[in-house]
Design an enzyme around this catalytic site. Structure first.
Site, PDB file in Angstrom:
ATOM      1  CD  GLU A   1      -8.436  -9.016  -3.588  1.00 29.55           C
ATOM      2  OE1 GLU A   1      -7.317  -9.506  -3.298  1.00 29.55           O
ATOM      3  OE2 GLU A   1      -9.259  -8.663  -2.727  1.00 29.55           O
TER       4      GLU A   1
ATOM      5  CE  LYS B   1      -3.834  -2.111   2.565  1.00 34.05           C
ATOM      6  NZ  LYS B   1      -4.614  -1.981   3.817  1.00 34.05           N
TER       7      LYS B   1
ATOM      8  CE1 TYR C   1      -9.355  -2.660   0.090  1.00 32.98           C
ATOM      9  CE2 TYR C   1      -8.814  -0.862  -1.396  1.00 32.98           C
ATOM     10  CZ  TYR C   1      -8.420  -1.817  -0.480  1.00 32.98           C
ATOM     11  OH  TYR C   1      -7.093  -1.930  -0.134  1.00 32.98           O
TER      12      TYR C   1
END
Length: 152
Positions: free
Chosen positions: A126, A9, A49
């Site tokens: 993903e 991230k 998300y």
């Protein structure tokens, strides 16, 4: 062999921990089969998300995940989804055990360095969001026979 998506991230990238995190995965014997640096867009964030978009915390999550580049990594290995999640530790860095990535490097719930898929279904979804089929490299590591038995 199982595959999973790992995202380093923005906090991981900004804190210059990419090499430290990658080395932990490699030392564990996990196989990097795809990797790239990218800027997550608001659209990609909403896709990634999707289950959180309507939740009150989503706006700050989107702001964070789009604030700086991420490193998307496809890892392959035996039980790689479970193994990676165990290596990460608890979501909240303050609650993560020492020795885990979050326990060693994070003291936040949101800025917890790394995302990892939580199931085979989410891993496939993903991976498809972040990589095209031609971006995966199929290769053998010469050390594989020294990492696990042939029948594993």
């Amino acid at each position: 062999m199982q595959r999973t998506l790992v995202l380093l991230k923005p906090d991981c990238v900004q804190r210059r921990l990419i090499g430290d995190v990658l080395s932990r995965f490699e030392a564990k014997g996990l196989h990097i089969v795809a990797m790239k640096l990218l800027q997550v867009t608001p659209e990609l964030s909403k896709q990634h998300y999707a289950e959180h978009v309507e939740k009150p915390f989503y706006p700050s999550l989107e702001e964070f995940i789009t604030s700086a580049p991420v490193v998307a990594i496809a890892l392959e290995g035996l039980e790689v989804i479970r193994v990676v999640r165990d290596m990460l530790g608890a979501t909240n860095g303050l609650q993560a055990a020492p020795g885990t990535l979050r326990g060693d490097y994070s003291s936040s719930r949101q800025m917890n360095l790394v995302h990892a898929s939580d199931s085979e279904e989410s891993a496939q979804r993903e991976l498809d969001l972040y990589f095209n089929a031609d971006e995966f490299c199929d290769y053998s590591l010469v050390l594989t026979p020294f990492m696990r038995a042939d029948d594993e």
